[in-house]
Enzyme design. Structure first.
Site, PDB file in Angstrom:
ATOM      1  CE1 TYR A  57      -3.503   2.665   0.779  1.00 14.35           C
ATOM      2  CE2 TYR A  57      -2.172   3.212   2.691  1.00 14.35           C
ATOM      3  CZ  TYR A  57      -3.211   3.509   1.827  1.00 14.35           C
ATOM      4  OH  TYR A  57      -3.938   4.636   2.021  1.00 14.35           O
ATOM      5  CG  HIS A  58       2.689   2.708  -2.971  1.00  9.87           C
ATOM      6  ND1 HIS A  58       4.020   2.644  -2.613  1.00  9.87           N
ATOM      7  CD2 HIS A  58       2.495   1.708  -3.856  1.00  9.87           C
ATOM      8  CE1 HIS A  58       4.599   1.664  -3.265  1.00  9.87           C
ATOM      9  NE2 HIS A  58       3.701   1.075  -4.017  1.00  9.87           N
TER      10      HIS A  58
END
Length: 131
Positions: A57-58
């Site tokens: 996840y960014h």
């Protein structure tokens, strides 16, 4: 042990059996996952999870850029209501993208450098020549 790891281990016990290790080994792969079974069946499962569990996840959008009431950064990357402060990283992206955030973050930083130089009178914001 942290409760978050308990959740990963409980979920991982079932998923480790989705592709049986024997099939992977038969294909010539080295199996790095512990054998499927109850969450605490493998004596080193907690160490394994701590070492290998991760997310892709960014995080973005913590300082949303835009013109709507929820935006805290304007279109010139200036923080609304605070003089001489700009945000020039992936936090200004209003939505998460479906790719790695590295290239867009570099683009945001490059644009910020142009905006800062233009505000200082060093050069117009649109005058940056391609490399």
């Amino acid at each position: 042990m942290a409760q978050g790891y308990d959740y990963v281990i409980a979920g991982g016990g079932g998923s480790a059996g989705c592709v049986p290790a024997s099939r992977l080994s038969a294909a010539g792969a080295t199996v790095l996952l512990p054998e499927a079974g109850p969450a605490d069946a493998h004596p080193f499962i907690h160490i394994y999870v701590r070492e290998w569990a991760k997310t892709d996840y960014h995080p973005v959008g913590t300082c949303k850029m835009g013109v709507d009431p929820l935006a805290v950064v304007d279109i010139d990357l200036r923080v609304k209501g605070i003089e001489r402060l700009r945000v020039c990283d992936s936090s200004v992206m209003p939505l998460e993208i479906s790719a790695n955030t590295n290239a867009p973050t570099i683009m945001i930083a490059e644009k910020a450098s142009d905006l800062i130089l233009a505000a200082a009178g060093s050069r117009p914001a649109a005058s940056r020549a391609p490399a």
